[in-house]
Structure formats: C-alpha cells, structure tokens
Design an enzyme around this catalytic site. Structure first.
Site, PDB file in Angstrom:
ATOM      1  N   HIS A 121      78.175 -44.987  45.580  1.00 16.12           N
ATOM      2  CA  HIS A 121      77.499 -45.676  44.468  1.00 16.12           C
ATOM      3  C   HIS A 121      77.652 -47.180  44.720  1.00 16.12           C
ATOM      4  CE1 HIS A 121      77.122 -47.120  40.272  1.00 16.12           C
ATOM      5  NE2 HIS A 121      76.541 -45.966  39.993  1.00 16.12           N
ATOM      6  N   GLN A 201      82.427 -39.061  39.537  1.00 17.16           N
ATOM      7  CA  GLN A 201      81.671 -37.804  39.414  1.00 17.16           C
ATOM      8  C   GLN A 201      82.541 -36.567  39.594  1.00 17.16           C
ATOM      9  OE1 GLN A 201      78.899 -37.616  38.107  1.00 17.16           O
ATOM     10  NE2 GLN A 201      78.293 -39.760  38.266  1.00 17.16           N
ATOM     11  N   LYS A 224      81.729 -40.333  31.221  1.00 20.16           N
ATOM     12  CA  LYS A 224      81.119 -39.253  32.002  1.00 20.16           C
ATOM     13  C   LYS A 224      81.852 -37.936  31.774  1.00 20.16           C
ATOM     14  CE  LYS A 224      79.541 -42.297  35.749  1.00 20.16           C
ATOM     15  NZ  LYS A 224      78.103 -42.347  35.513  1.00 20.16           N
ATOM     16  N   CYS A 363      71.581 -46.003  41.772  1.00 20.81           N
ATOM     17  CA  CYS A 363      72.605 -46.939  42.259  1.00 20.81           C
ATOM     18  C   CYS A 363      73.169 -46.484  43.603  1.00 20.81           C
ATOM     19  CB  CYS A 363      73.744 -47.115  41.254  1.00 20.81           C
ATOM     20  SG  CYS A 363      73.191 -47.809  39.717  1.00 20.81           S
TER      21      CYS A 363
HETATM   22  N1  PLP Z   1      80.779 -44.252  41.023  1.00 21.78           N
HETATM   23  C1  PLP Z   1      79.976 -43.190  40.901  1.00 21.78           C
HETATM   24  C2  PLP Z   1      80.014 -42.114  41.937  1.00 21.78           C
HETATM   25  C3  PLP Z   1      79.117 -43.096  39.801  1.00 21.78           C
HETATM   26  O1  PLP Z   1      78.315 -42.039  39.683  1.00 21.78           O
HETATM   27  C4  PLP Z   1      79.129 -44.131  38.837  1.00 21.78           C
HETATM   28  C5  PLP Z   1      78.203 -44.079  37.698  1.00 21.78           C
HETATM   29  O2  PLP Z   1      77.215 -43.389  37.695  1.00 21.78           O
HETATM   30  C6  PLP Z   1      80.001 -45.197  39.018  1.00 21.78           C
HETATM   31  C7  PLP Z   1      80.809 -45.236  40.115  1.00 21.78           C
HETATM   32  C8  PLP Z   1      80.070 -46.318  38.018  1.00 21.78           C
HETATM   33  O3  PLP Z   1      80.583 -45.839  36.815  1.00 21.78           O
HETATM   34  P1  PLP Z   1      80.593 -46.777  35.501  1.00 21.78           P
HETATM   35  O4  PLP Z   1      79.184 -47.260  35.341  1.00 21.78           O
HETATM   36  O5  PLP Z   1      81.037 -45.864  34.423  1.00 21.78           O
HETATM   37  O6  PLP Z   1      81.535 -47.885  35.776  1.00 21.78           O
END
Ligand code: PLP
Length: 405
Positions: A121, A201, A224, A363
């Site tokens: 991500h 995730q 999440k 993302c």
């Molecule tokens: N890492 C992964 C694999 C994600 O799926 C996400 C969000 O979708 C994030 C990091 C970032 O999470 P947050 O937006 O809750 O900080």
C-alpha cells in the site's frame, strides 16, 4: 456463526440505498462498527470525558484507566511481551510513518538498502521514499508471480551487507495474498535485519501473534477491524523502541523540559505526544471483544466460504471476468475486471443497485502497474456478510455487465 445476531449489532446494514437493501462489500477499506463500540464512544463522551494522564480528579483517572485497559487488551490480543510495546497512533499510516521517521533515521545511511514488495500500500512506500530523498538509500522491490504470491527466491537474493531493513504487508489489500511473514522475518533476522509488518489487512482476519512471528514492528488500524476511526496500533519490540528517538514532540511524551535539556517519558508514552483519541482507544477494546467472542478463525472461515462461493459463481457465470490474486489461503478480497468495462463505471452502476464496492488503484499504483491495469473493482467480505448478499452481488454484476458490454 449466528449471522442474524451478528447483523443485529450493525444498524447501518439495515439501510436502504436507491430503495434497495445495502450490500456492503467495501470492508477492506473500512469495516462497519458494532453497537457496543459506538456505545463505548457515546459513554466516553457522556460519562468519562477528561484528559488522560494529567489529572488527579476522578474523571481523568477513569479515562486514563479505560485507555490503559485498552492497551492491556491489545497487548494480550496480539501476544506482545509488555504494554510498553503498544503505542497508540491514528492508524496504520501514522504507525508506519513513526517507524520510518524514528527508526529509519536511526539505522539508514547513504548507500544502504531496504526491501519492500510490489504489493505494498502507498502507506508502506511513500514514507520510505520521503526518507530516501533525504538520506539516499536504495529501495529493492520483491516481485509477485502470476497468482499474486511473493517470489521468495528473489526476496532471499536481495539481502547483502548493505541491507538494513525489510518492510512488508502481512496481507495485500488488492490481491488478498497472505504473505509468509514468519518465514520472511526469520530470513531477515538470519542477516541481522529487522522487519516491519504492515498488518492493516491481516488484523481483521488473522489471529496475530507478534511473539510467534518475531516481528520487530507490527502495525494495524482499528477502523478495519470493527473499531473506531482515527485509532491505530504500533507494536514495537522494546529493544527497538527504547533506542529510537521520539517521533513527535509535545505534551505527554516528556519526563522533564527546560530550555537547556528535555528528557523523555518511558515507553510507550515517549511516542504518544499530545492528547490521544482516548475515547476511540478505549472503544477499540470493545471491537476486540467482538472479534474475540466470534473467534477470528470462525470469522475467517465464514469469510472464506463467501469468498469461494462468490469466486466460483463469478468464474462460471460472468464471461470475460479476470480475478487478480488467486493465491491459496488468500483473505476474502476479490479484485476483478470484466472485459474492457471501466472499473469506475462498474462501481457506479453497482452502487445504484445498493452494492458498495471500491474501484480504482486502491493506493497500490506500483501493483496496478505490475498487473498491467489502471485500476480494478474490489469486493471484500466481513463477518456480517451473507450468502444472499453474494447472490445480490452476482445478480448486480450480471445486470451491470449487460448494460456496459
Ligand atoms: N496498509 C494497507 C495494506 C492498507 O490496506 C491500508 C488501508 O487500506 C493502509 C496500510 C493504511 O491504513 P490507514 O488508512 O487506516 O492508515
């Protein structure tokens, strides 16, 4: 699992959109929140709102106790060695930024190397690049095979005497692939290299045991995993957190301040500058209770049933469907395209049928590039989804495909 009972804790699932029942399949972006978590937030605001740590008065002590109970709950939940190792953040993104800014600065120099993977991500790419611009280290990237699994032979071959750090997601938010992080951590440790795990995730679907994994850092977001927004967790091994400089300065994170010299608070407070979202943090413990009561393995088994059922029906009944990520044991995420239908059009029309899916690059633009697409449609499942929602989704897909083909 008694799905009707579970759903009764989520009033939002009773909503209608365009005169149709909501079918919420955007759980990877954020899951819905059970009543008990919302109630904990309301109770926090209506009965115990007072700033934590600073007060001698009863409300402040109660609020502090709720926050620290949540820290104990998280510590047990992920099997950390101590509550000193549990730092509350705003989410995975902030937790990763904390590690990059503090630990990254500490261990990286010009000419060093780190290892990321192509399925990361942006939250686990961009912070490293920001630091890279200032220091000048090299980012090596582990590729994937056609199922969406990391090429572990390449991973192993990337280690050399300049490798200082590995940062990898436990599960991909696009492919659903669950990476063999325990094995990857052992490999890195055999080269004396610490490992950061982005668990955003994994935490909603997999029982996390940071001690068994031997992770140096593990990050996840409450929203999440049926919890509140604006709260996340950074687990860090005490031996690292002790050595790392603070990430942000301010109140709460100091032992003493003068213009000549400031000393810092003990762990974990050294990394928690300013007033935290203490009400959200205490509500996170209710989200953990929710998952604990159901059992993470039961949640995962239910989600996998929906995943297998929906995947099979898509393959059998939707001509031209392409599913991205087919690794065995993947999380309940289906990223797909149908023919040359644009992901955005598909998502827009599904929404008109009450079906919430996510579209775009998720993302993960480097991954999109590797897959040779601009974006995909993503349907993802949680504990409260039903087989009949999967049927609605398939019916919706057929209808939308017929319109857009
Ligand atoms: N890492 C992964 C694999 C994600 O799926 C996400 C969000 O979708 C994030 C990091 C970032 O999470 P947050 O937006 O809750 O900080």
């Amino acid at each position: 699992m008694d799905i009707d009972k579970i759903r009764s804790e989520f009033p939002i699932l009773g909503r209608q959109l365009y005169k149709r029942p909501l079918v919420y399949l955007d759980n990877t972006a954020t899951s819905q929140t059970p009543d008990r978590v919302v109630k904990a937030i309301v109770d926090g605001y209506t009965t115990t709102k007072a700033n934590v740590h600073r007060g001698v008065h009863t409300l402040s002590q109660e609020a502090t106790e709720l926050q620290e109970n949540a820290r104990r709950r998280v510590k047990e939940w992920i099997n950390a060695g101590s509550t000193s190792e549990i730092v509350f953040t705003r989410g995975t993104t902030e937790a990763l930024n904390l590690v990059v800014s503090s630990m990254g600065w500490m261990v990286l120099s010009e000419g060093d190397e780190i290892i990321l993977t192509v399925m990361e991500h942006h939250a686990n790419i961009v912070p490293w690049q920001l630091l890279q611009q200032r220091i000048g280290f090299k980012i090596n990237v582990v590729p994937i095979d056609e199922c969406g699994q990391l090429k572990l032979d390449v991973y192993r071959s990337l280690f050399n005497e300049r490798t200082r750090l590995v940062s990898v997601c436990h599960a991909s938010n696009v492919l659903g692939t669950v990476n063999p992080v325990k094995e990857m951590i052992a490999e890195a440790h055999s080269h004396g290299v610490p490992v950061v795990i982005d668990g955003a995730q994994a935490a909603p679907h997999i029982k996390i045991d940071v001690s068994d994994l031997d992770a140096d850092f593990y990050t996840f977001s409450a929203h999440k995993m049926y919890g509140p927004t604006g709260v996340g967790v950074l687990y860090g091994k005490e031996k690292w957190l002790e050595k790392m400089p603070p990430y942000q300065g301010g109140g709460e994170m100091i032992a003493s301040v003068s213009f000549e010299k400031t000393t810092f608070a003990d762990l974990p407070y050294k990394f928690e500058a300013g007033t935290p979202d203490f009400i959200g943090i205490s509500a996170l413990s209710k989200a953990i209770d929710f998952m604990d009561e159901l059992g993470v393995d039961n949640i995962a088994a239910h989600e996998h049933e929906l995943l297998d059922y929906t995947t099979r029906r898509m393959m059998d009944e939707i001509p031209g469907v392409r599913i991205f990520g087919t690794a065995p044991g993947k999380c309940a995420i289906i990223s797909f395209l149908v023919g040359d239908i644009h992901h955005y059009d598909m998502g827009m029309l599904l929404d008109k049928l009450g079906i919430a899916v996510r579209t775009g690059h998720h993302c993960a633009q480097p991954l999109m590039h590797a897959l040779g697409v601009e974006g995909v449609v993503r349907a993802s499942f949680a504990a409260y989804n039903t087989k009949s929602e999967c049927d609605d989704f398939i019916a919706g897909l057929k209808r939308v495909t017929a319109i857009l083909s």
